[in-house]
Scaffold this motif. Sequence first.
Motif, mmCIF file in Angstrom:
data_model
loop_
_atom_site.group_PDB
_atom_site.id
_atom_site.type_symbol
_atom_site.label_atom_id
_atom_site.label_comp_id
_atom_site.label_asym_id
_atom_site.label_seq_id
_atom_site.Cartn_x
_atom_site.Cartn_y
_atom_site.Cartn_z
ATOM 1 N N ASN A 1 -7.982 36.627 -7.658
ATOM 2 C CA ASN A 1 -6.461 37.369 -8.171
ATOM 3 C C ASN A 1 -6.447 36.236 -8.824
ATOM 4 O O ASN A 1 -5.113 37.104 -10.153
ATOM 5 N N ILE B 1 -14.769 41.694 -2.764
ATOM 6 C CA ILE B 1 -14.090 40.770 -3.480
ATOM 7 C C ILE B 1 -12.943 40.546 -1.867
ATOM 8 O O ILE B 1 -12.494 39.675 -1.415
ATOM 9 N N GLY B 2 -12.175 41.957 -1.967
ATOM 10 C CA GLY B 2 -11.198 42.503 -1.012
ATOM 11 C C GLY B 2 -11.829 41.459 0.491
ATOM 12 O O GLY B 2 -11.467 41.472 1.345
ATOM 13 N N ARG B 3 -13.130 41.357 1.084
ATOM 14 C CA ARG B 3 -13.760 41.773 2.336
ATOM 15 C C ARG B 3 -14.006 40.662 2.115
ATOM 16 O O ARG B 3 -14.708 39.322 3.067
ATOM 17 N N ARG B 4 -14.298 39.267 1.471
ATOM 18 C CA ARG B 4 -13.955 37.952 1.500
ATOM 19 C C ARG B 4 -12.983 36.725 1.926
ATOM 20 O O ARG B 4 -11.802 37.348 1.660
ATOM 21 N N ARG C 1 -13.784 45.025 -6.644
ATOM 22 C CA ARG C 1 -12.682 44.770 -6.273
ATOM 23 C C ARG C 1 -12.476 44.510 -4.698
ATOM 24 O O ARG C 1 -12.366 43.816 -3.941
ATOM 25 N N ARG D 1 -10.370 35.317 -2.494
ATOM 26 C CA ARG D 1 -9.476 36.587 -2.901
ATOM 27 C C ARG D 1 -8.591 36.088 -4.206
ATOM 28 O O ARG D 1 -8.461 36.410 -4.842
ATOM 29 N N THR D 2 -8.598 35.241 -3.380
ATOM 30 C CA THR D 2 -6.914 33.909 -4.535
ATOM 31 C C THR D 2 -7.456 34.074 -6.048
ATOM 32 O O THR D 2 -6.645 33.647 -6.623
#
Length: 142
Positions: free
Chosen positions: A42, A30-33, A27, A38-39
Amino acid sequence: MSRPPSERLLAPGTFEPLVADCAAVVRDEIGRRGPVIRTGFNLVRRARPDLVERALRYLLPAFARALDPYHAEAEAAGEALGPHLLARDGDVADSLLAVTDRRIERVENRAVRNLYGKLRGRARAEVVRSLPAVVAVLERHL
């Protein structure tokens, strides 16, 4: 010689906390991409909230076994495993990706196989970039 990582990481009482910590790393990474990654991530998580944990439960045993040879090398050289893995980051990435490559060969869903094929070219660099966080998790559980 100490027990290999696969024996220690897959032991009852260690495995589920390892899954949780690895899911947190996924997580965070992915949050740093970018926003597209990220979309997409999610959207998948909304459809299958436990997808990451399920995938990790399936793949972690093979990932742990892929680390056993590096453990043997580190012990033979009198080195700690974490720094040894980081020093061999490209080789470690290749070993971990070999696990996912073998897995994707058995996937029947063509869309999943196509997506993996599109992402695979960048995967080595992404694994190398994420390896310090992975090693930190491993060191907590070994």
